[in-house]
Write an enzyme that holds these catalytic residues in place. Structure first.
Site, short mmCIF file in Angstrom:
data_model
loop_
_atom_site.label_atom_id
_atom_site.label_comp_id
_atom_site.label_asym_id
_atom_site.label_seq_id
_atom_site.Cartn_x
_atom_site.Cartn_y
_atom_site.Cartn_z
CG ASP A 1 18.23 11.13 20.95
OD1 ASP A 1 19.31 10.62 20.60
OD2 ASP A 1 17.26 10.44 21.26
CB SER A 2 16.58 9.72 16.75
OG SER A 2 16.84 8.86 17.84
CE1 TYR B 1 15.83 10.55 13.01
CE2 TYR B 1 18.09 11.37 13.26
CZ TYR B 1 16.74 11.61 13.04
OH TYR B 1 16.32 12.90 12.85
N GLY B 2 18.14 4.33 14.07
CA GLY B 2 19.06 3.19 14.05
C GLY B 2 19.11 2.41 12.75
CG ASN C 1 25.75 6.83 20.77
OD1 ASN C 1 26.95 6.83 20.99
ND2 ASN C 1 24.86 7.00 21.73
CB THR C 2 22.04 6.57 15.12
OG1 THR C 2 21.78 5.57 16.11
CG2 THR C 2 21.86 5.98 13.74
CD GLU D 1 11.67 6.52 21.24
OE1 GLU D 1 10.62 7.09 20.90
OE2 GLU D 1 12.68 7.14 21.60
CB CYS E 1 22.10 3.37 22.18
SG CYS E 1 20.42 3.86 21.76
CB THR E 2 20.69 8.58 23.98
OG1 THR E 2 19.86 8.30 22.84
CG2 THR E 2 21.88 9.39 23.55
CG HIS E 3 16.50 5.27 23.30
ND1 HIS E 3 17.11 6.19 22.49
CD2 HIS E 3 15.16 5.43 23.12
CE1 HIS E 3 16.19 6.87 21.85
NE2 HIS E 3 14.99 6.42 22.21
N1 DGL Z 1 19.26 7.85 20.11
C1 DGL Z 1 19.81 6.86 19.24
C2 DGL Z 1 21.27 6.57 19.58
O1 DGL Z 1 21.79 7.02 20.56
C3 DGL Z 1 19.03 5.59 19.25
C4 DGL Z 1 17.62 5.71 18.84
C5 DGL Z 1 17.37 5.57 17.38
O2 DGL Z 1 17.64 4.52 16.79
O3 DGL Z 1 16.83 6.52 16.84
O4 DGL Z 1 21.90 5.87 18.82
#
Ligand code: DGL
Length: 270
Positions: free
Chosen positions: A6-7, A38-39, A70-71, A154, A188-190
């Site tokens: 994950d990011s 990463y978004g 997801n990104t 975050e 999105c995982t967050h």
């Molecule tokens: N983990 C990213 C997702 O699921 C979101 C966090 C990011 O933007 O890096 O899309």
């Protein structure tokens, strides 16, 4: 090992559910915390960063890597599968989270109107819209970018009145765009960390769908259907963690996503 990428910290919400369902496997988690989020990043950058992460996980003994982000799944998975996997090891695999999530949606929505809540990158890629159109052409999709939600998580602000403001703003927007929505997908995982607030600001009849359990069930099914991969995976029930940022900071945040877990973290450079 099974690698989970994950990011940042968000993928831990997916890893938690995977370990809950399949505690016997060995897992290696990598969070690119130094370069998250990463978004808002471009295709090229997300692809380049994700490829580096996949290479790092393969180099440390992962046979299978789950892009929990997801990104990254939206912007890098296909290119890695089509252009890089052969070079990186023909028997290794990289899987994403979008396809399994979409497969689960079909049985859940009754009105056939759903909302996708995600980062700007995931929404802009149209990946969910395209996958849903392929599998369930009768489902009407409204995708809503929620740019403040990842930073709220975050930076540990997910349980503050400020978070209420930003959650309500995006839920109101998606429901105004399509009042027939009966399912909101947390793509999105967050976002599971904002679950209480998302629930509070959504109409009571609307279902809120986090991804962790869906991804875990889908991975179990994948391993069942691919014994050649399953037999290559070690089973000592271990979990190790890598971050590109400060390990101490990772430990502290990881306990929010995975309470009661002994988190052994190593810092790496990609
Ligand atoms: N983990 C990213 C997702 O699921 C979101 C966090 C990011 O933007 O890096 O899309």
């Amino acid at each position: 090992m099974i690698g989970i990428f994950d990011s940042g910290y968000g993928g831990l919400s997916v890893m938690r559910q995977i370990r809950r369902l399949m505690p016997e496997y060995d897992y290696l988690y990598l969070g690119d915390n130094a370069r998250a989020p990463y978004g808002p990043r471009s295709y090229d950058v997300v692809y380049h960063y994700t490829l580096q992460a996949v290479e790092a996980l393969f180099a440390r003994g992962c046979e299978l890597v789950i892009l929990a982000c997801n990104t990254a799944s939206a912007k890098a998975l296909r290119t890695i599968q089509q252009h890089d996997l052969q070079r990186l090891g023909a028997t290794r695999r990289v899987l994403g989270v979008i396809r399994p999530t979409v497969e689960a949606i079909g049985d859940i929505t009754r009105t056939r109107h759903i909302g996708i809540l995600a980062t700007q990158g995931t929404v802009g890629s149209m990946s969910y819209n395209m996958e849903i159109a392929k599998l369930f052409p009768d489902i009407h999709v409204t995708a809503q970018a929620c740019p403040m939600w990842v930073p709220l998580v975050e930076y540990g602000e997910y349980d503050t009145p400020g978070a209420d403001y930003f959650v309500k703003k995006r839920i109101d927007a998606v429901m105004a765009a399509d009042p027939l929505i009966d399912t909101l997908v947390l793509a999105c995982t967050h976002y599971p960390l904002l679950m209480d607030k998302i629930r509070r600001h959504s109409p009571p009849a609307v279902k809120i769908l986090p991804q962790g359990e869906i991804i875990a069930a889908s991975l179990k099914d994948y391993l069942h259907r691919h014994p050649e991969m399953d037999t290559r995976l070690q089973r000592h029930g271990t979990a190790r963690f890598l971050t590109t940022e400060d390990p101490q900071k990772f430990c502290e945040s990881a306990t929010i996503f995975m309470p009661h877990t002994d988190v052994q973290v190593e810092r790496i450079q990609l």
